[in-house]
Design an enzyme around this catalytic site. Structure first.
Site, PDB file in Angstrom:
ATOM      1  N   ILE A 124      -3.273   1.389   1.149  1.00 33.97           N
ATOM      2  CA  ILE A 124      -3.103   1.212   2.576  1.00 33.97           C
ATOM      3  C   ILE A 124      -3.828  -0.052   3.009  1.00 33.97           C
ATOM      4  CG2 ILE A 124      -5.089   2.712   3.025  1.00 33.97           C
ATOM      5  CD1 ILE A 124      -3.770   3.487   5.677  1.00 33.97           C
ATOM      6  N   CYS A 125      -3.198  -0.793   3.893  1.00 33.13           N
ATOM      7  CA  CYS A 125      -3.781  -2.035   4.393  1.00 33.13           C
ATOM      8  C   CYS A 125      -4.425  -1.766   5.753  1.00 33.13           C
ATOM      9  CB  CYS A 125      -2.708  -3.115   4.508  1.00 33.13           C
ATOM     10  SG  CYS A 125      -3.348  -4.721   5.026  1.00 33.13           S
ATOM     11  N   VAL A 126      -5.759  -1.741   5.786  1.00 27.17           N
ATOM     12  CA  VAL A 126      -6.500  -1.496   7.020  1.00 27.17           C
ATOM     13  C   VAL A 126      -7.284  -2.748   7.383  1.00 27.17           C
ATOM     14  CG1 VAL A 126      -8.197  -0.027   8.160  1.00 27.17           C
ATOM     15  CG2 VAL A 126      -6.718   0.927   6.397  1.00 27.17           C
ATOM     16  N   LEU A 156      -3.947   4.227  12.253  1.00 26.51           N
ATOM     17  CA  LEU A 156      -2.824   3.518  11.636  1.00 26.51           C
ATOM     18  C   LEU A 156      -1.696   4.482  11.288  1.00 26.51           C
ATOM     19  CD1 LEU A 156      -1.914   0.699  10.729  1.00 26.51           C
ATOM     20  CD2 LEU A 156      -2.828   1.226   8.459  1.00 26.51           C
TER      21      LEU A 156
END
Length: 322
Positions: A94-96, A121
């Site tokens: 996951i891109c946070v 998100l």
């Protein structure tokens, strides 16, 4: 204890507090495993309960990996539970934005902020920074198809079970009437068999005589097509009760007898637990006991029944070491 370890312990305490926050606007997060359980581990596992459709139909287990340089290096995060989402790839990555070392992550960033950022998100996808362009396009151009595919992925028993376990933690967190001893860990496949799944294992601590002070271990067996098929309940710790037979089986609960008549998803694990406690402590409402002789004893000689149950509890249901 080193400064780094003290920091980790403090962070875990804050994560645990997320599970006891009753503010409906706050993030719901249930901590499953942490370095408190295994001092050699650098992994934190917990379940996020999203608020938005369609994700509020499930609980999603997330792994937070703490590098040796933590907190000076950002933790690594991935989804263990599969999720159909524009910002999560097929490996759970996951891109946070918060974890971007060069932009927003700082050594003072609390792990609770990381969990909150992930939960936000999930509920509000960032289409401009999608990891899966095809899913992102579907989300913006055909939301109904997106929702249907997301729901299909969440329909598995595994994901439904994670959510049910989270609800148990929420419901009984104050009095610890029931608590989970063995939880499903989505990082392993040890729960998956060709027949029934026997998960989870729970502890029951009655608050009423004659069982006060005892801790009773029991398991719930789940068919492969749960929740369509009736679960089975079996006490591992012997209990002197008319509704539990000599082998530990308990199938006379009204909720289990009527399981097939309920709409799917209308009942949960916690409903089974509530009935277990009620009928064990309210024998006047028991119509079909597994052991009629014990019910007769309770009716005709309640003093003898109570004495026998108390002795049985004292000898066989001793509190477990934790």
């Amino acid at each position: 204890m080193s400064g780094a370890n003290r920091r980790i312990m403090a962070e875990i305490t804050r994560l645990q507090a997320l599970g006891t926050n009753n503010d409906p606007s706050s993030v719901k997060y249930i901590l499953d495993k942490s370095p408190l359980d295994d001092a050699q581990s650098n992994l934190i596992l917990g379940r996020i309960l999203p608020k938005s459709n369609p994700y509020n139909q499930a609980a999603f287990q997330v792994e937070v990996k703490l590098p040796a340089e933590y907190p000076f290096k950002a933790p690594e995060v991935r989804f263990i539970t599969p999720i159909y989402h524009p910002n999560v790839d097929d490996k759970g990555k996951i891109c946070v934005d918060l974890l971007n070392q060069s932009e927003t992550y700082k050594p003072t960033t609390p792990l609770t902020d990381v969990i909150k950022a992930i939960a936000n998100l999930i509920d509000s996808p960032n289409i401009e920074h999608a990891l899966n362009a095809e899913i992102a396009a579907e989300y913006t151009q055909n939301k109904s198809a997106f929702d249907r595919k997301a729901l299909d992925m969440m329909a598995s028993k595994h994901i439904r079970l994670l959510k049910d376990l989270a609800r148990i933690d929420e419901t009984f967190q104050s009095n610890r009437l029931f608590y989970i001893k063995k939880k499903i860990d989505a990082t392993t496949n040890d729960a998956i068999h060709d027949t029934d799944l026997t998960h989870p294992i729970l502890i029951y601590k009655p608050e009423q005589s004659p069982y006060v002070g005892g801790e009773f271990e029991f398991e719930i067996s789940l068919p492969l097509d749960y929740p369509s098929t009736t679960p089975r309940v079996k006490f591992r710790t012997p209990i002197y009760s008319p509704i539990v037979d000599e082998s530990g089986a308990l199938s006379c609960l009204p909720i289990l007898q009527r399981w097939q008549s309920y709409p799917i998803n209308s009942i949960q694990f916690r409903d089974i637990l509530t009935e277990i406690d009620y009928y064990i402590t309210h024998l006047e409402d028991v119509d079909e006991p597994h052991r009629p002789a014990l019910l007769d004893e309770w009716k005709t000689d309640p003093v003898a029944f109570t004495k026998a149950a108390e002795q049985h509890t004292k000898e066989l249901a001793k509190p477990q070491k934790r």
